[in-house]
Motif scaffolding. Structure first.
Motif, PDB file in Angstrom:
ATOM      1  N   ARG A 883       0.810  -1.276   0.026  1.00 13.25           N
ATOM      2  CA  ARG A 883      -0.005  -0.070   0.011  1.00 13.25           C
ATOM      3  C   ARG A 883       1.063   1.111  -0.060  1.00 13.25           C
ATOM      4  NH1 ARG A 883      -5.226  -0.612   1.941  1.00 13.25           N
ATOM      5  NH2 ARG A 883      -5.193   1.584   0.980  1.00 13.25           N
ATOM      6  N   LEU A 884       2.189   1.360   0.658  1.00 18.56           N
ATOM      7  CA  LEU A 884       2.666   2.368   0.767  1.00 18.56           C
ATOM      8  C   LEU A 884       4.215   2.484  -0.152  1.00 18.56           C
ATOM      9  CD1 LEU A 884       2.371   3.008   4.712  1.00 18.56           C
ATOM     10  CD2 LEU A 884       1.036   4.125   2.854  1.00 18.56           C
ATOM     11  N   SER A 885       4.695   1.279  -0.472  1.00 13.79           N
ATOM     12  CA  SER A 885       5.853   1.495  -1.270  1.00 13.79           C
ATOM     13  C   SER A 885       5.576   1.591  -2.678  1.00 13.79           C
ATOM     14  CB  SER A 885       6.556  -0.122  -1.179  1.00 13.79           C
ATOM     15  OG  SER A 885       7.914   0.085  -2.001  1.00 13.79           O
ATOM     16  N   GLU A 886       6.874   2.199  -3.337  1.00 13.51           N
ATOM     17  CA  GLU A 886       6.760   2.721  -4.762  1.00 13.51           C
ATOM     18  C   GLU A 886       7.186   1.311  -5.767  1.00 13.51           C
ATOM     19  OE1 GLU A 886       9.372   5.879  -5.492  1.00 13.51           O
ATOM     20  OE2 GLU A 886       8.180   7.517  -4.587  1.00 13.51           O
ATOM     21  N   ASN A 887       7.912   0.560  -5.120  1.00 17.66           N
ATOM     22  CA  ASN A 887       8.229  -0.603  -5.692  1.00 17.66           C
ATOM     23  C   ASN A 887       8.125  -1.825  -4.800  1.00 17.66           C
ATOM     24  OD1 ASN A 887       9.463   0.470  -8.167  1.00 17.66           O
ATOM     25  ND2 ASN A 887      10.815   1.359  -6.728  1.00 17.66           N
ATOM     26  N   PRO A 888       6.918  -2.452  -4.540  1.00 13.90           N
ATOM     27  CA  PRO A 888       6.655  -3.396  -3.581  1.00 13.90           C
ATOM     28  C   PRO A 888       7.173  -4.673  -4.085  1.00 13.90           C
ATOM     29  CG  PRO A 888       4.377  -2.962  -4.675  1.00 13.90           C
ATOM     30  CD  PRO A 888       5.631  -1.822  -5.275  1.00 13.90           C
ATOM     31  N   ASP A 889       7.303  -4.980  -5.262  1.00 12.02           N
ATOM     32  CA  ASP A 889       8.053  -5.962  -5.720  1.00 12.02           C
ATOM     33  C   ASP A 889       9.410  -6.394  -5.253  1.00 12.02           C
ATOM     34  OD1 ASP A 889       5.555  -6.187  -7.204  1.00 12.02           O
ATOM     35  OD2 ASP A 889       6.298  -5.745  -8.982  1.00 12.02           O
ATOM     36  N   VAL A 890      10.017  -5.189  -5.420  1.00 14.48           N
ATOM     37  CA  VAL A 890      11.572  -5.134  -4.869  1.00 14.48           C
ATOM     38  C   VAL A 890      11.636  -5.483  -3.302  1.00 14.48           C
ATOM     39  CG1 VAL A 890      13.912  -3.964  -4.665  1.00 14.48           C
ATOM     40  CG2 VAL A 890      12.148  -3.764  -6.875  1.00 14.48           C
ATOM     41  N   VAL A 891      10.764  -4.806  -2.701  1.00 13.81           N
ATOM     42  CA  VAL A 891      10.940  -5.246  -0.957  1.00 13.81           C
ATOM     43  C   VAL A 891      10.407  -6.510  -0.649  1.00 13.81           C
ATOM     44  CG1 VAL A 891      10.005  -4.364   1.037  1.00 13.81           C
ATOM     45  CG2 VAL A 891      10.271  -2.507  -0.714  1.00 13.81           C
ATOM     46  N   ILE A 892       9.572  -7.155  -1.224  1.00 10.57           N
ATOM     47  CA  ILE A 892       9.025  -8.452  -1.152  1.00 10.57           C
ATOM     48  C   ILE A 892       9.952  -9.673  -1.640  1.00 10.57           C
ATOM     49  CG2 ILE A 892       6.891 -10.111  -1.410  1.00 10.57           C
ATOM     50  CD1 ILE A 892       6.388  -7.692   0.550  1.00 10.57           C
ATOM     51  N   GLY A 893      10.389  -9.133  -2.696  1.00 11.15           N
ATOM     52  CA  GLY A 893      11.361 -10.128  -3.297  1.00 11.15           C
ATOM     53  C   GLY A 893      12.613 -10.173  -2.206  1.00 11.15           C
ATOM     54  N   ASN A 894      13.159  -9.200  -1.785  1.00  5.89           N
ATOM     55  CA  ASN A 894      14.180  -9.297  -0.837  1.00  5.89           C
ATOM     56  C   ASN A 894      13.686 -10.138   0.395  1.00  5.89           C
ATOM     57  OD1 ASN A 894      15.889  -7.821  -2.659  1.00  5.89           O
ATOM     58  ND2 ASN A 894      15.250  -5.862  -1.570  1.00  5.89           N
ATOM     59  N   VAL A 895      12.408  -9.672   0.931  1.00  4.54           N
ATOM     60  CA  VAL A 895      12.082 -10.613   2.135  1.00  4.54           C
ATOM     61  C   VAL A 895      11.964 -12.144   1.686  1.00  4.54           C
ATOM     62  CG1 VAL A 895      10.155 -11.010   3.882  1.00  4.54           C
ATOM     63  CG2 VAL A 895      11.034  -8.810   2.992  1.00  4.54           C
ATOM     64  N   ILE A 896      11.497 -12.233   0.501  1.00  3.02           N
ATOM     65  CA  ILE A 896      11.142 -13.829   0.373  1.00  3.02           C
ATOM     66  C   ILE A 896      12.574 -14.460   0.312  1.00  3.02           C
ATOM     67  CG2 ILE A 896      10.576 -15.499  -1.387  1.00  3.02           C
ATOM     68  CD1 ILE A 896       8.081 -13.591  -1.748  1.00  3.02           C
ATOM     69  N   LYS A 897      13.548 -13.995  -0.556  1.00  2.00           N
ATOM     70  CA  LYS A 897      15.060 -14.226  -0.534  1.00  2.00           C
ATOM     71  C   LYS A 897      15.585 -14.356   0.709  1.00  2.00           C
ATOM     72  CE  LYS A 897      15.458 -12.269  -5.151  1.00  2.00           C
ATOM     73  NZ  LYS A 897      16.111 -11.371  -6.026  1.00  2.00           N
ATOM     74  N   GLY A 898      15.486 -13.679   1.585  1.00  2.00           N
ATOM     75  CA  GLY A 898      16.080 -13.719   2.978  1.00  2.00           C
ATOM     76  C   GLY A 898      15.430 -14.996   3.855  1.00  2.00           C
ATOM     77  N   VAL A 899      14.138 -14.993   3.897  1.00  2.00           N
ATOM     78  CA  VAL A 899      13.552 -16.302   4.440  1.00  2.00           C
ATOM     79  C   VAL A 899      13.993 -17.434   3.700  1.00  2.00           C
ATOM     80  CG1 VAL A 899      11.371 -17.340   4.998  1.00  2.00           C
ATOM     81  CG2 VAL A 899      11.534 -14.593   5.222  1.00  2.00           C
ATOM     82  N   ALA A 900      14.036 -17.403   2.232  1.00  2.00           N
ATOM     83  CA  ALA A 900      14.316 -18.832   1.726  1.00  2.00           C
ATOM     84  C   ALA A 900      15.678 -19.100   2.090  1.00  2.00           C
ATOM     85  CB  ALA A 900      14.213 -18.611   0.375  1.00  2.00           C
ATOM     86  N   ALA A 901      16.551 -18.130   2.284  1.00  2.00           N
ATOM     87  CA  ALA A 901      18.196 -18.359   2.742  1.00  2.00           C
ATOM     88  C   ALA A 901      18.097 -19.078   3.821  1.00  2.00           C
ATOM     89  CB  ALA A 901      18.919 -17.116   2.540  1.00  2.00           C
ATOM     90  N   VAL A 902      17.489 -18.567   4.810  1.00  2.00           N
ATOM     91  CA  VAL A 902      17.224 -19.202   6.256  1.00  2.00           C
ATOM     92  C   VAL A 902      16.965 -20.740   6.222  1.00  2.00           C
ATOM     93  CG1 VAL A 902      16.236 -19.428   8.471  1.00  2.00           C
ATOM     94  CG2 VAL A 902      16.618 -17.037   7.278  1.00  2.00           C
TER      95      VAL A 902
END
Length: 1486
Positions: A883-902
């Protein structure tokens, strides 16, 4: 003077002569004669009032023609009469003071008085009648003005007062001396009194204080001086009957008679007449009865002491039929109790009368009439406000009032709640009533009382009953000893100087136990001489009437009887000198502690001796204990009322809600236990549509939480913050939602000041000393709620939110981080944009601290499985990002990659060994992967969180593309169009000023574009192109293809499809939810995995998984209805799930789909009807609510009724006969139209022939009895009698048809009654025949059962010579269905036993299902060939039996299910919002 004027009964009597001395009017003058003689009349009256004797005929003529005489003449005559009466009143005192006067003078003055008074009263009545006539009304500028009765400055009100005063002046003289004998004749008195009563009939007279009081004093003089009391009483009764406005003035007048004129007998006469009235007449004349009741109540309020002796004559009306009169009598009692019997110095007689009145008021709390019950409660409310309720009645009265909270009348409930509130605010026990504190205090004081109690003799039992029995044994011996006692023996010294009161009492008891009765008596007599003022030796008078009678018969003297009573009291142990531990307060305190002084049984301080001090201390402690007992009882009764009052908060009556809110506010202020529950339940009323209810809720919370007292402004604001924060502690999700709406309302109305908001920010940031983490979270919640009404509150403090909520504190407290995300979401506002709003949405760059901090919390905390707030934080965090990010795909992609790395880090720890089974316990998962003994592939908890992240990301990506991105594209296009239109207008202006140089072809293109724009096709085509582009992205690039989410799809599918390898319940629940969210994005992905999702729905062992899956399927039905439609039977199958949670969710989903026309109402609807008898009351209520809403959609209930009856009456359905009847009673209540009833009669009758069991026939007969048949319905029943005639041998079926006949007779016309009687005869004939042939039928059925072959049903009512044949059955099965039949054949939806529709053609499935479900039944006659068989699995049609097409026939082919596609962008947006909300309702995985 030779004549005597006699007051006539009527005006015409003056024209007839009855005696020689009677005055008679000789001639009535004409108008012309009157006008010529009026000047002579004026001259004649200058000589004095005696001129009336000569000019009576002229004035009489004016009176007779008053309406025709000119106004000036009337006023002139009137003034002359008034002047004459005044002058005569001034002359009479001198005449009446003389000792003797001659007869002629007496007669002259008497005639003058009577004539002038008669004419004056007649003119007054005429003018009064003219004044009270309905006059024409002229409306001028919104105001109404009455026309005056006469010209000039005629003031009738002033004239009326002047004349009444003149008459009062006359009657106050000793005018009786003018009569012979000297008694004023009754006719004269009645003439003056009737004129006064006539004046009172005018409401304006009663409103004018001067005229009213003058009339009252005139009538009072007549009552006192001229014996008009009885006449006045009767006239008052008559006036009250006809003029309702006179109730209050008559009470005021009677009070004046009694107090100033000493006419107290008038009250007795009036009460006696009211008591004699016929109760039946009082019922018919409600207006008069209301006047009587109001008069009595006001009179009791004014003169209660005079009404008390007369109340007995009206008590008979308490048993009468008129509830109004009962209210009046009860009102009289309450006024007498309040004003006369609530004094502190009441004697025994007064207390007895008070108790009788209060007992009567208590009895009528349960009156049969609701108006009486409400009136009595109102009277108790008045008594309570006046503090006139004795303390001993509080407990019993409170029990009665609590019982009235469940009264069927809303008026009674309203007053009952008001009375409870008044009890609470006026209670005599204390300003705070916490029950637990009071109980603890009572235990403490009771223990202290036990400590200070003197030791009891060992011989005395605890309960005292054996001692009383022992006294009854020795009493005759004691009486004999008292009779033999000699007076000289009393002078012996029996009490020493060292003996005290307590030792003497114990010695007396010991002597009685040793049978030394004379010694005990002498010791008592000596002690009475030593301590004469002690209550122990006073004349107790405790003996009852029967005992006193026995003592009198024994011949004891009064002093001896007194000694006997003292000895008995000492022996039994009831003296104050030796108190009993179980003894309670004296009766005088229980009756009313506020009315009495020091209780009689309480001992005061004595001058000497320690015993008196001990006794005094014990008495004080007893008072304290009794007070605490009363307080506990009062608080307990109030506590018992709270659950009932909580239910009344949901009442349909607004008055119940408003009064209950007021009660809970008062209860909370008094600290009543359980009041907080009611205060919290009040929150939901903030959503009420009633403006008064909503305002009451806001006002209640303002009073409780926003109105602190004392301290400076900051201290008060801090108190408000603490109060509001306390509301968030322990609140449910629903309560928090309601609290948010309340906070928004407070912000809109400026009740939540800026000082409070500032303190909330300080409390959130831990700037206030002593603030805990829970207080900080509560302040953040309140800030987020307030931001819903004023987003700038958060926009100006984003940095504070991010720094505190998503910084280090957020790392440690995920709940705080989640609440921070909730507050940040208020910045985005609503997703629905207003039309014409081109404001750019608020967005932040992807590298903002908000998103980096949130990503860090999610990635770093994913392995902390002990924290249950990770998934809620993740969901709110993703909402914030999209709702608030200009590029939500980038932010969420980093979160998913970080959790997948764990997750991958755990996998990299493997050293080539075989895959170990995943542990199920959280403790095992958290062990380090470097341990040589445990090689773990990955933690199921971390994997489940990764899947939850992926699933929610897919859903939010869909919403982002379909709603946010589409809205942004539309906003930009609209801005561009506005710029182009402005530029076009400027270009046109310049083009008009210069010669055209545009090529012809270009002008043609512009013309076509302008036409397209005018038709709105340009914007529509752009919308369609954008929608198609976004749809392709969702289908191909989000969860399919090579995207990041698509890479995780195989993992999710693998976990869902392999329960052996992944048995962890949390992991499987999260995976199933993620799979459903993935399926919402793409129809290709949905179609590929739909069978897997239904397999999870049916076979998942955990109810939580099945419950969540059914919610997801409801959203899929909205998004992809074509894909879900073949699986409809599987959705309905979950209504029979073992888990009540699953059944409830299924019922809610199906209700939502059917009522929104996304699912066709088909035969499976019977499964929803079966839910009405579910063991869980909540599910049963939801099912009833569904059918109630369905009944509002045309003829839906009527269309499904035949098939519903067939399915539910089938023995294989599993619905018992009792449950079947419960369901049908509810469903048939929606069949209201006569045409529907007639059609159902024919359809149900036809189904009798296809019944296989007697149970089915009974059910059909019961359904027929539920219908309200018209004349046509009875004829339909008669025409189809052959269908059910052979079934009437059953007693239950016969009783059902008897019920039908009873209903038909109640409304049947005379011409229809013959038809009903004929039908009744046929029914009785068939019933009797069936009963007589019962034994034969049993044998025949047994023989048929033995010879019955597979699929053959015994014929219903076989005719002679008819045998069902195989060819007949074949023809029956192959025959085409008739257009008027109810069943359209078997359903075509897959069941659990059938193959999936994807593996075979739908056509072949329908044919197989038809062959499987078609039943072959042999019928007994050719007449039955057109009757459809009892097909349990067939669907019902709504075709009208007459073949007519009307509004009722709305579903001619219910078996054909139209596929509803999602239409346009609007539908998709609505669906996505609904899907998002429903997934939020699914149980989160922790």
């Amino acid at each position: 003077m030779s004549f005597e004027f006699a007051v006539p009964l009527t005006r015409k009597d003056l024209l007839k002569r009855t005696t020689d001395t009677q005055y008679v009017v000789e001639e009535v003058l004409t108008i012309r004669q009157i006008n010529t003689q009026i000047h002579g009349l004026k001259a004649a009256f200058r000589s004095g009032p005696a001129a009336i004797l000569e000019n009576f005929d002229l004035i009489y003529s004016v009176l007779s023609q008053l309406n025709e005489v000119e106004s000036d003449v009337k006023e002139e005559v009137w003034n002359l009469l008034v002047k004459a009466v005044s002058q005569h009143a001034a002359q009479l005192p001198a005449l009446l003071d003389t000792a003797d006067f001659d007869c002629s003078t007496r007669l002259q003055h008497l005639n003058t008085l009577k004539m002038s008074a008669y004419l004056l009263t007649q003119f007054m009545e005429a003018f009064e009648a003219e004044d009270t006539k309905p006059t024409t009304v002229t409306v001028t500028k919104g105001r109404k003005s009455k026309k005056k009765t006469s010209k000039g400055d005629w003031d009738w009100e002033g004239e009326r007062l002047r004349v009444v005063q003149s008459l009062s002046q006359v009657v106050q003289l000793e005018i009786g001396r003018l009569w012979e004998p000297p008694v004023v004749e009754e006719e004269f008195v009645n003439m003056v009194a009737n004129c006064c009563y006539k004046l009172l009939e005018n409401p304006s007279t009663c409103k004018e204080k001067g005229s009213k009081e003058a009339v009252f004093h005139l009538l009072g003089t007549l009552v006192r001086r001229y014996n008009h009391g009885l006449g006045a009483s009767l006239k008052i009764i008559q006036l009250l009957q006809h003029f309702e406005h006179l109730a209050s003035p008559m009470a005021q007048m009677v009070q004046l008679f009694a107090q100033q004129f000493g006419a107290k007998s008038v009250i007795s006469d009036i009460m006696r007449e009211i008591g004699r009235m016929d109760p039946s007449k009082l019922v018919r004349d409600n207006s008069g009865t209301r006047s009587y009741a109001g008069f009595m109540v006001e009179l009791a309020e004014r003169v209660p002491a005079l009404m008390l002796p007369n109340i007995s004559v009206i008590l008979c009306h308490l048993d009468g039929e008129s509830y109004t009169m009962r209210n009046g009598v009860l009102g009289v009692m309450s006024e007498i109790v309040i004003r006369e019997l609530s004094k502190g110095d009441l004697d025994a007689k007064g207390k007895n009368a008070r108790d009788q009145f209060l007992d009567c008021l208590e009895e009528h709390i349960h009156d049969v009439n609701a108006f009486v019950r409400s009136k009595v409660l109102t009277l108790w409310l008045h008594i309570c406000n006046e503090k006139a309720i004795p303390l001993g009645r509080w407990h019993q009265l409170l029990c009665l009032v609590v019982g009235r909270l469940q009264d069927k009348s809303s008026l009674v409930r309203k007053v009952a709640i008001q009375l409870l509130t008044t009890f609470l605010t006026s209670n005599p026990f204390g300003a705070k009533l916490p029950l637990d504190v009071l109980k603890a205090e009572l235990e403490k004081e009771s223990a202290r009382l036990q400590e200070i109690m003197p030791e009891q003799p060992q011989e005395q039992p605890q309960d005292g009953r054996p001692v009383e029995e022992e006294w009854s044994v020795i009493q005759p011996e004691v009486m004999t000893a008292l009779q033999d006692l000699q007076e000289e023996e009393e002078e012996q010294e029996l009490i020493g100087e060292e003996d005290g009161l307590e030792s003497v009492v114990l010695k007396v008891k010991t002597l009685l136990q040793q049978s030394q009765h004379k010694s005990a008596a002498r010791l008592v007599m000596a002690a009475r001489e030593a301590w004469p003022d002690e209550h122990v030796f006073a004349n107790t008078g405790s003996g009852e009437g029967e005992e006193e009678k026995e003592e009198d018969d024994s011949g004891l003297q009064p002093d001896q009887r007194n000694l006997l009573e003292i000895l008995e009291a000492i022996f039994v142990g009831t003296t104050v000198g030796i108190p009993n531990p179980e003894e309670v307060l004296p009766a005088s305190i229980q009756e009313g502690g506020t009315e009495e002084g020091v209780p009689e049984g309480t001992v005061t301080e004595t001058e000497g001796g320690e015993e008196g001090g001990v006794v005094n201390e014990v008495s004080k402690q007893q008072v304290i204990v009794q007070y605490l007992k009363d307080s506990v009882n009062f608080a307990t009764q109030m506590q018992r009322a709270i659950p009932i009052l909580c239910q009344l908060l949901g009442s349909k009556a607004t008055s119940d809600i408003l009064e209950t809110i007021e009660f809970f506010v008062s209860a909370f202020e008094f600290g009543l236990a359980g009041a907080m529950e009611g205060v919290r339940r009040m929150l939901v009323l903030i959503w009420s549509g009633e403006k008064s209810v909503k305002e009451a809720v806001v006002e209640a919370y303002k009073r409780l939480y926003l109105s602190p007292t004392g301290g400076n402004a900051r201290a008060r604001n801090l108190a408000i913050v603490k109060n509001l924060t306390a509301l968030t502690v322990g609140a449910t999700v629903g309560e928090l939602t309601s609290l948010e709406e309340l906070i928004c309302e407070l912000v809109r109305t400026s009740l939540l000041t800026s000082g409070v908001v500032t303190l909330l920010w300080e409390r959130f940031a831990l700037k206030i000393q002593g603030t805990t983490a829970e207080d900080s979270r509560g302040a953040l919640l309140l800030l987020g709620m307030a931001a819903g009404a004023e987003p700038d509150m958060v926009r100006s403090n984003v940095d504070v939110l991010v720094q505190e909520g998503l910084g280090q504190r957020g790392q440690d407290d995920m709940q705080l981080a989640k609440d921070t995300c909730t507050a940040l979401l208020k910045l985005a506002g609503s997703q629905k944009r207003k039309a014409g709003c081109h404001e750019e949405p608020l967005r932040f760059p992807a590298d903002h601290d908000m998103f980096t901090g949130l990503a860090g919390i999610l990635v770093n905390g994913v392995e902390n499985l002990a924290n249950p707030y990770w998934i809620p934080l993740m969901e709110q965090g993703l909402n914030v990002v999209y709702r608030l990010s200009e590029n939500p795909d980038v932010v969420i992609g980093n979160v998913i990659k970080g959790v997948a790395a764990v997750v991958l880090r755990a996998r990299e720890a493997e050293s080539g060994q075989e895959q170990a089974q995943e542990p199920e316990s959280a403790e095992t998962q958290e062990e380090p992967p470097t341990s040589p003994t445990k090689i773990i592939r990955c933690s199921s908890g971390v994997l489940s969180r990764l899947m939850a992240l992926a699933g929610h990301c897919a859903l939010r990506q869909l919403v982002h593309l379909d709603v946010a991105l589409t809205g942004e594209l539309k906003r930009r296009r609209m801005l561009q169009e506005e710029r182009n239109s402005k530029a076009g207008r400027k270009g046109n202006t310049s083009a008009n000023n210069t010669p055209s140089s545009t090529p012809a072809g270009k002008g043609k293109d512009d013309k076509e574009l302008s036409i397209e724009d005018e038709m709105g096709l340009a914007g529509a085509s752009a919308d369609d192109a954008e929608a198609e582009y976004i749809r392709k992205i969702c289908e191909k690039e989000v969860v399919t293809g090579s995207s990041l989410l698509a890479l995780l799809a195989p993992v999710i599918v693998a976990v869902c499809s392999n329960s052996t390898m992944f048995p962890h319940p949390q992991l499987r629940a999260t995976a199933s939810l993620a799979l459903a969210k993935y399926m919402l994005v793409s129809s290709e992905f949905c179609e590929a995995h739909l069978q897997l999702l239904f397999t999870i729905l049916e076979r998942a062992p955990q109810p939580i998984i099945r419950a969540n899956t059914i919610i997801a399927l409801g959203d899929l039905s909205f998004r992809f209805p074509n894909l879900i439609e073949p699986w409809t039977p599987n959705l309905y199958a979950r209504l029979r799930d073992d888990s009540s949670h699953v059944r409830k969710n299924t019922l809610m989903v199906l209700t939502h789909l059917i009522l929104n026309d996304m699912l066709k109402v088909k035969g499976y609807i019977s499964d929803m009807a079966a839910c009405m008898v579910d063991d869980v009351s909540g599910i049963a209520d939801l099912a009833k609510l569904f059918f109630l809403e369905l009944s509002k959609k045309g003829n839906s209930i009527y269309n499904i009724m035949p098939d519903m009856v067939s399915r539910l009456s089938d023995p294989d359905c599993g619905v018992t006969e009792e449950h079947f009847r419960t369901i049908m009673k509810y469903l048939f209540s929606f069949i209201q139209k006569d045409k529907q009833s007639e059609s159902l009669v024919e359809k149900l009758c036809h189904r009798f022939r296809a019944t296989r069991t007697e149970r089915q026939a009974r059910d059909l007969a019961f359904c027929l009895s539920m219908l309200s048949l018209s004349e046509k319905g009875v004829r339909k029943l008669q025409e189809n009698f052959s269908c059910f005639g052979d079934k009437l041998g059953s007693e239950d079926i016969h009783n059902s048809f008897c019920t039908i006949l009873k209903k038909a007779k109640s409304f049947a016309k005379p011409e229809v009654k013959a038809l009903v009687d004929e039908l009744e005869q046929r029914i009785e004939q068939c019933h009797n025949k069936g009963m007589s042939d019962d034994e034969t039928l049993q044998k025949a059925n047994k023989a048929r059962t033995t010879g019955k072959k597979g699929g053959q049903t015994p014929g219903n009512g076989l005719q002679k010579g008819r045998t069902p044949g195989r060819r007949r059955r074949g023809r029956q099965a192959s025959r085409k269905q008739d257009s008027s039949s109810e069943d359209d054949g078997p359903n075509h939806s897959p069941t659990q036993g059938e193959e999936h529709p994807a593996k075979r053609g739908v056509k072949g499935k329908k044919q197989k299902a038809g062959k499987k479900n078609r039943k072959t039944v042999s019928l007994s006659s050719d007449d039955e060939s057109d009757i459809e068989l009892f097909d349990v699995n067939g669907d019902s049609t709504a075709a009208d039996p007459d073949g007519e097409s009307d509004q009722e026939n709305t579903d001619p082919q219910p078996n054909i299910t139209p596929i509803r596609r999602a239409k346009g962008r609007k539908h998709r947006k609505k669906h996505l919002t609904a899907a998002e909300d429903s997934f939020s309702e699914a149980t989160p995985v922790k």
